[in-house]
Design an enzyme around this catalytic site. Structure first.
Site, short mmCIF file in Angstrom:
data_model
loop_
_atom_site.label_atom_id
_atom_site.label_comp_id
_atom_site.label_asym_id
_atom_site.label_seq_id
_atom_site.Cartn_x
_atom_site.Cartn_y
_atom_site.Cartn_z
N SER A 151 0.85 -1.20 0.00
CA SER A 151 0.00 0.00 0.00
C SER A 151 0.88 1.24 0.00
CB SER A 151 -0.90 0.03 1.24
OG SER A 151 -1.58 1.28 1.34
N TYR A 165 -2.47 -1.97 10.09
CA TYR A 165 -2.48 -2.09 8.63
C TYR A 165 -1.21 -1.50 8.03
CZ TYR A 165 -4.00 -1.47 3.77
OH TYR A 165 -4.08 -1.49 2.40
#
Length: 278
Positions: A151, A165
């Site tokens: 990401s 995350y």
């Protein structure tokens, strides 16, 4: 008459996790459209089966199979890799795409240990196991391509915290680089895909006001959210022989976010030219 698909992945066999929706669904159909045979793995077996039905309706039978796979379970990961070999004879590509972004994931003070551990088990261990069992099979056939979804938050900090995350995706980047170096001479390539903020139902439900959306978009030079199909197009390149001299790369597909300091003013005319399969 030419077949109803391209040939960029002709004679290749791919395993894609998270294949029931989003990037995984788009990639599964796109890879099949370019000639690959695809194992569609997802914790939601009905969603994975629906992806196979879509592929079959577009390109005919024999191009895809589905399997329920919880990537936090090592045996499930092993079985999905074995299915590729038993069904299609080999393994050429693995796209470790499945992951979670838990709504209770917050900052260092409020994120619980349970949420932290769950996120790491799916987002990091799941990728490790996908790589581990892919390596074993790819060694038998002279190599392959492994793509791991990370990401942009692994490359840039955000004051809208999702600490577990973010940490998990940083781990994916580091793991992918090391695997790339270790296995480079075996012709097993490892690259990370780093999506920017995407226009998914989950994110749009969370960003349910213009203020919330603009809080993010002000940092994206293109001035819009990305589409899952745009990530699939990047994954296709990394899966194909067109990227044969690329390994250990963090490919940011983020609308310019990671390159930006001050973003342009005014309305955007940027849009995705690709047709979504969803």
């Amino acid at each position: 008459m030419s077949p109803p698909y391209g040939s960029r992945l002709a004679n290749k066999v791919a395993v894609i996790t998270g294949a029931g929706s989003g990037i995984g669904l788009e990639s599964s159909v796109l890879f099949a459209s370019e000639g690959a045979q695809v194992v569609c793995a997802d914790i939601n077996d009905k969603a994975a089966a629906a992806t196979v039905e879509k592929i079959t309706s577009l390109f005919g039978k024999g191009r895809a199979v589905s399997i329920r796979a919880d990537v936090s379970n090592e045996e499930d990961v092993k079985k999905m890799i074995q299915l590729a070999v038993s069904e299609f004879g080999k393994l050429s590509i693995v796209f470790n795409n499945a992951g979670i972004m838990h709504p209770a994931d917050d900052n260092a003070l409020t994120t619980s240990e349970d949420i932290w551990d769950l996120t790491m088990k799916i987002n990091v261990k799941g990728v490790w196991w996908g790589c581990k069992y892919a390596i074993e099979e790819m060694r038998k056939t002279g190599g392959g391509s492994i793509i791991n979804t990370a990401s942009f938050v692994a490359l840039r900090g955000a004051a809208t915290p999702q600490l577990a995350y973010t940490a998990s995706k940083g781990a994916v980047l580091a793991m992918t680089r090391e695997l790339a170096v270790v296995h480079a001479k075996e012709n097993i390539r490892f690259n990370s895909l780093c999506p920017g903020p995407l226009r998914t139902p989950l994110l749009m439900e969370f960003l349910n006001t213009d203020d919330k959306k603009n809080r993010r978009l002000v940092h994206v030079p293109m001035g819009r959210f990305g589409e899952a199909i745009e990530q699939a197009k990047a994954a296709l390149f990394l899966a194909s022989d067109e990227s044969s001299y690329m390994t250990g790369t963090d490919m940011a597909v983020d609308g310019g976010l990671c390159a930006a300091y001050v973003t342009p003013e005014g309305e955007t005319i940027s849009n995705s030219p690709h047709v979504s399969y969803q």
